[in-house]
Design an enzyme around this catalytic site. Structure first.
Site, PDB file in Angstrom:
ATOM      1  N   ARG A   1     -15.233   2.332  -0.869  1.00 44.80           N
ATOM      2  CA  ARG A   1     -15.180   0.842  -0.200  1.00 44.80           C
ATOM      3  C   ARG A   1     -15.107   1.167   1.237  1.00 44.80           C
ATOM      4  O   ARG A   1     -14.434   2.113   1.757  1.00 44.80           O
ATOM      5  CB  ARG A   1     -13.633   0.279  -0.635  1.00 44.80           C
ATOM      6  CG  ARG A   1     -13.708  -0.923  -0.086  1.00 44.80           C
ATOM      7  CD  ARG A   1     -12.235  -1.683  -0.965  1.00 44.80           C
ATOM      8  NE  ARG A   1     -10.959  -1.006  -0.188  1.00 44.80           N
ATOM      9  CZ  ARG A   1      -9.922  -1.326  -0.565  1.00 44.80           C
ATOM     10  NH1 ARG A   1      -9.635  -2.269  -1.447  1.00 44.80           N
ATOM     11  NH2 ARG A   1      -8.800  -0.493  -0.194  1.00 44.80           N
TER      12      ARG A   1
ATOM     13  N   GLU B   1     -11.260 -10.527  -4.395  1.00 47.51           N
ATOM     14  CA  GLU B   1      -9.739 -10.619  -4.209  1.00 47.51           C
ATOM     15  C   GLU B   1      -9.171 -11.681  -3.275  1.00 47.51           C
ATOM     16  O   GLU B   1      -8.110 -11.704  -2.940  1.00 47.51           O
ATOM     17  CB  GLU B   1      -9.315  -9.235  -3.349  1.00 47.51           C
ATOM     18  CG  GLU B   1     -10.236  -8.662  -2.265  1.00 47.51           C
ATOM     19  CD  GLU B   1      -9.898  -7.357  -1.857  1.00 47.51           C
ATOM     20  OE1 GLU B   1      -8.960  -6.821  -2.284  1.00 47.51           O
ATOM     21  OE2 GLU B   1     -10.810  -6.991  -1.083  1.00 47.51           O
TER      22      GLU B   1
ATOM     23  N   ASN C   1      -4.488  -7.091  -6.491  1.00 54.81           N
ATOM     24  CA  ASN C   1      -3.340  -6.935  -5.668  1.00 54.81           C
ATOM     25  C   ASN C   1      -3.411  -8.103  -4.755  1.00 54.81           C
ATOM     26  O   ASN C   1      -2.558  -8.635  -4.700  1.00 54.81           O
ATOM     27  CB  ASN C   1      -3.356  -5.580  -5.007  1.00 54.81           C
ATOM     28  CG  ASN C   1      -3.542  -4.362  -5.995  1.00 54.81           C
ATOM     29  OD1 ASN C   1      -2.924  -4.671  -7.301  1.00 54.81           O
ATOM     30  ND2 ASN C   1      -3.788  -3.157  -5.763  1.00 54.81           N
ATOM     31  N   ASP C   2      -4.642  -8.181  -4.162  1.00 59.30           N
ATOM     32  CA  ASP C   2      -4.932  -9.154  -3.096  1.00 59.30           C
ATOM     33  C   ASP C   2      -5.130 -10.409  -3.799  1.00 59.30           C
ATOM     34  O   ASP C   2      -4.573 -11.599  -3.141  1.00 59.30           O
ATOM     35  CB  ASP C   2      -6.087  -8.918  -2.345  1.00 59.30           C
ATOM     36  CG  ASP C   2      -5.582  -7.736  -1.170  1.00 59.30           C
ATOM     37  OD1 ASP C   2      -4.478  -8.069  -0.676  1.00 59.30           O
ATOM     38  OD2 ASP C   2      -6.012  -6.925  -0.763  1.00 59.30           O
TER      39      ASP C   2
ATOM     40  N   ARG D   1       2.414  -9.495  -0.730  1.00 61.02           N
ATOM     41  CA  ARG D   1       2.417  -8.249  -1.616  1.00 61.02           C
ATOM     42  C   ARG D   1       3.368  -7.383  -0.896  1.00 61.02           C
ATOM     43  O   ARG D   1       4.033  -6.415  -1.964  1.00 61.02           O
ATOM     44  CB  ARG D   1       1.166  -7.686  -1.911  1.00 61.02           C
ATOM     45  CG  ARG D   1       0.384  -7.158  -0.943  1.00 61.02           C
ATOM     46  CD  ARG D   1      -0.859  -6.789  -1.221  1.00 61.02           C
ATOM     47  NE  ARG D   1      -1.176  -5.630  -1.562  1.00 61.02           N
ATOM     48  CZ  ARG D   1      -2.476  -4.862  -1.636  1.00 61.02           C
ATOM     49  NH1 ARG D   1      -3.587  -5.666  -1.559  1.00 61.02           N
ATOM     50  NH2 ARG D   1      -2.318  -3.828  -2.191  1.00 61.02           N
TER      51      ARG D   1
ATOM     52  N   HIS E   1       0.807  -1.213  -0.233  1.00 63.71           N
ATOM     53  CA  HIS E   1      -0.144  -0.037   0.123  1.00 63.71           C
ATOM     54  C   HIS E   1       0.834   1.238   0.016  1.00 63.71           C
ATOM     55  O   HIS E   1       0.418   2.269  -0.545  1.00 63.71           O
ATOM     56  CB  HIS E   1      -1.037   0.075   1.023  1.00 63.71           C
ATOM     57  CG  HIS E   1      -2.274  -0.938   0.624  1.00 63.71           C
ATOM     58  ND1 HIS E   1      -2.227  -2.230   1.088  1.00 63.71           N
ATOM     59  CD2 HIS E   1      -3.172  -0.774   0.181  1.00 63.71           C
ATOM     60  CE1 HIS E   1      -3.248  -2.780   0.676  1.00 63.71           C
ATOM     61  NE2 HIS E   1      -3.937  -1.856  -0.029  1.00 63.71           N
TER      62      HIS E   1
ATOM     63  N   CYS F   1      -9.840  -3.118 -10.254  1.00 65.40           N
ATOM     64  CA  CYS F   1      -9.553  -1.857  -9.557  1.00 65.40           C
ATOM     65  C   CYS F   1      -8.205  -2.152  -8.992  1.00 65.40           C
ATOM     66  O   CYS F   1      -7.561  -1.163  -8.247  1.00 65.40           O
ATOM     67  CB  CYS F   1     -10.653  -1.479  -8.634  1.00 65.40           C
ATOM     68  SG  CYS F   1     -10.803  -2.472  -7.298  1.00 65.40           S
TER      69      CYS F   1
HETATM   70  C1  PEP Z   1      -6.574  -4.901  -4.409  1.00 70.58           C
HETATM   71  O1  PEP Z   1      -6.383  -5.649  -3.658  1.00 70.58           O
HETATM   72  O2  PEP Z   1      -6.374  -5.034  -5.758  1.00 70.58           O
HETATM   73  C2  PEP Z   1      -7.106  -3.631  -4.049  1.00 70.58           C
HETATM   74  C3  PEP Z   1      -7.736  -2.803  -5.250  1.00 70.58           C
HETATM   75  O3  PEP Z   1      -7.342  -3.197  -2.769  1.00 70.58           O
HETATM   76  P1  PEP Z   1      -6.086  -2.896  -2.006  1.00 70.58           P
HETATM   77  O4  PEP Z   1      -5.039  -2.550  -2.781  1.00 70.58           O
HETATM   78  O5  PEP Z   1      -6.497  -1.695  -1.481  1.00 70.58           O
HETATM   79  O6  PEP Z   1      -6.149  -3.791  -1.027  1.00 70.58           O
HETATM   80 MG    MG Z   2      -7.382  -5.539  -1.776  1.00 71.40          MG
END
Ligand code: PEP
Ligand code: MG
Length: 588
Positions: free
Chosen positions: A356, A455, A478-479, A489, A212, A526
């Site tokens: 979210r 995710e 991402n998750d 990650r 993040h 996203c």
């Molecule tokens: C993701 O996991 O792809 C996502 C958009 O949420 P975050 O990156 O905030 O975990």
């Molecule tokens: Mg996420």
């Protein structure tokens, strides 16, 4: 002497400037720039902190004197003498004044910066006894910091600390050269503070490409490198450095030839941005006439301005947790949240905003002090919706605030990290309950579309359940990558295995898109994959029509969209998906 340090490229472009080292202090310290008019009062705060610690030591010495020679612990007497000597050391005082007056650092930041400078000098000392005095120095600095934290700061981070362009910086008398931040680690909350400030680039020792912290750096649209291992040890305060955010490299003390080369690259980047900005009002339509929705990911309500400027047609992901971070446990109440969501909705001028619900935990602690309490395996622990369901009062407060903001424009409500049907039902019942509470209070609220993030692989494998309950889905790649491949990650040591193109990841993303289309539900991506121009054509070929990314990435992705012919990409994407090595097929 010129040398380079390699890390992971997270945000594109070139930054050239002087290093600002963020010392990792044991006390949680705020970092912000003060106004020139506050220099005196900041120096006074440090002086008061130092004097208070000196008085404390004098009092202790008095107590020891009264003990009589037998009981008085000799080591303690000697230690207190050393501490007094360090507190009166000219290098500490003059250095701290320098960082406040010349750099406009707040008092705590100035103190930790000078501490870092002196600690390095101690490290280089030959004499073992003197080297050992570093720990004493750290102790006295910590005592001053604790004293200052006990006394409320008269100086709030000034509102005018907006991020300046490199040109502003060069014209600014108070800070005459661009500054780049080098730190061992920066929490997402730290990054958020810097979002409004002057840094032209960032390098951290730790972190993965999709941590993040990296994501916030990317949203700031300035060059950044993470996972550069010992960067913060190798660079000294004020060293000249180049950050190459494309290659993931930091060059320290560059020669004039290297400087000229990167200066050229920097100007090329600016020209390219200028060219892309002409696409702002161009609709995102492929060569064969497919309309593509390009949405923005934002962290704060004021980011709506950047989203509109980049030509986003809405916000696809407002990461609301950033409103909750760095507040030392005092969470925003319903009214504060409502005002923030309303500001984002109004800022988007009638375009939809997907909010979210809070996703804290894992690499997004509420504040740095909470890091110490981290659970053994936080990414698999009480995170996102699990955290919300475990604290219904907090969750209901947020839900009411979002529902109220929906009276001011189109709002979509998005739930992170769901995996179980029971969690879905529990969440939906709390949403109904929040509505009933507002009805009882006679408070106005608006309609929302309900969405779930996909995710966790378990969610991607049980889409039918999700599609039964939700109006839309949003794939958090991402998750999804992290949990499918069992790769943290945020951990740079396994970053090479974090692979968006792993066939398993592609299969889960493709199936989610196809299933949503089959059921007539909308779906977007996203995660960071959506803003990666090397993947735009593949995602288009997989059927994706809605992409949500940082505003800074939108125009480059739009350029890819405009050059794409989906009818030709579809069979090609199928080939990539079926391939054992999708990356190679993609590149072929
Ligand atoms: C993701 O996991 O792809 C996502 C958009 O949420 P975050 O990156 O905030 O975990
Ligand atoms: Mg996420």
């Amino acid at each position: 002497m010129t040398f380079s340090v390699h890390g992971l490229a997270v945000a594109r472009g070139v930054a050239i400037g002087r290093a600002v080292l963020m010392a990792s202090s044991r006390v949680d310290v705020a970092h912000y720039f003060i106004e020139p008019a506050q220099i005196e009062s900041e120096i006074e705060r440090i002086r008061a902190g130092r004097n208070a610690v000196v008085d404390e030591i004098h009092r202790l010495q008095q107590t020891i004197l009264q003990m009589g020679p037998k009981e008085a612990p000799h080591e303690l007497t000697a230690l207190l003498d050393v501490h007094l000597m360090l507190l009166q050391d000219e290098d500490l005082i003059t250095g701290v004044k320098h960082w406040v007056a010349e750099r406009l650092y707040n008092a705590e930041w100035a103190l930790t910066t000078q501490l870092d400078v002196l600690a390095r000098q101690f490290d280089e000392m030959e004499d073992e006894y003197l080297r050992g005095r570093k720990a004493d120095l750290e102790q006295v600095a910590d005592r001053i910091l604790r004293y200052m934290q006990g006394v409320a700061s008269p100086v709030a981070p000034p509102a005018s600390n907006r991020r300046k362009t490199q040109q502003d910086l060069l014209l600014d008398d108070s800070i005459d050269v661009p500054l780049v931040m080098i730190a061992h680690d920066l929490s997402p909350a730290d990054m958020l503070q810097f979002k409004q400030s002057v840094f032209a680039g960032f390098v951290t020792d730790v972190g993965g490409r999709n941590s993040h912290t990296a994501i916030v750096a990317r949203s700031m649209d300035i060059p950044a490198v993470v996972g550069a291992r010992s960067a913060s040890q190798l660079v000294r305060q004020d060293d000249w450095v180049i950050i190459d955010g494309d290659a993931g490299v930091m060059i320290v003390d560059p020669s004039p030839i290297i400087l000229a080369e990167y200066g050229f690259k920097q100007r090329q980047g600016e020209l390219e941005r200028g060219r892309l900005s002409r696409l702002r009002h161009t609709p995102a339509i492929t060569m064969d006439g497919q309309k593509i929705e390009l949405l923005a990911n934002i962290e704060l309500p004021d980011d709506a301005a950047a989203a509109l400027k980049a030509g986003a047609v809405g916000v696809g992901l407002f990461r609301s947790e950033f409103l909750f971070m760095g507040r030392r446990g005092k969470l925003p109440d319903e009214e504060e949240q409502y005002q923030a969501y309303k500001r984002a909705v109004e800022g988007m001028e009638g375009l939809p905003v997907t909010i979210r619900t809070v996703d804290v935990g894992a690499d997004k602690p509420l504040d740095d002090t909470k890091r110490d309490e981290a659970h053994l395996n936080p990414a698999l622990g009480l995170r996102a919706i699990r955290w919300s369901l475990a604290d219904p009062a907090m969750f209901l407060t947020q839900l009411r605030a979002i529902l109220r903001a929906a009276a001011h424009g189109q709002v979509n409500l998005l739930i992170p990290m769901l995996a179980h049907a029971s969690e879905i039902r529990h969440t939906l019942s709390l949403i109904d309950f929040a509505r009933a509470e507002l009805d009882n209070r006679g408070v106005v609220y608006g309609p929302v579309k309900l969405g779930a993030m996909i995710e966790i692989p378990a969610a991607a494998l049980t889409l039918k359940i999700f599609l039964k309950y939700f109006d839309f889905l949003s794939v958090g790649t991402n998750d999804l990558i992290q949990y499918t491949l069992a790769i943290d990650r945020a951990d740079e040591s396994v970053a090479h295995l974090y692979d968006p193109l792993h066939p398993a990841v592609l299969r889960l993303v493709a199936d989610t898109i196809a299933e949503c289309h089959a059921q007539g539900k909308s779906v977007s991506v996203c995660g960071e994959m959506a803003g990666d121009i090397t993947l735009t054509r593949l995602l288009l070929g997989m059927g994706l029509r809605s992409f949500s990314m940082h505003p800074a990435q939108i125009l480059a992705v739009k350029q890819e969209v405009l050059r794409s012919d989906v009818s030709r990409l579809t069979p090609w994407a199928r080939k990539v998906l079926e391939s054992e090595d999708p990356a190679a097929t993609l590149a072929a």
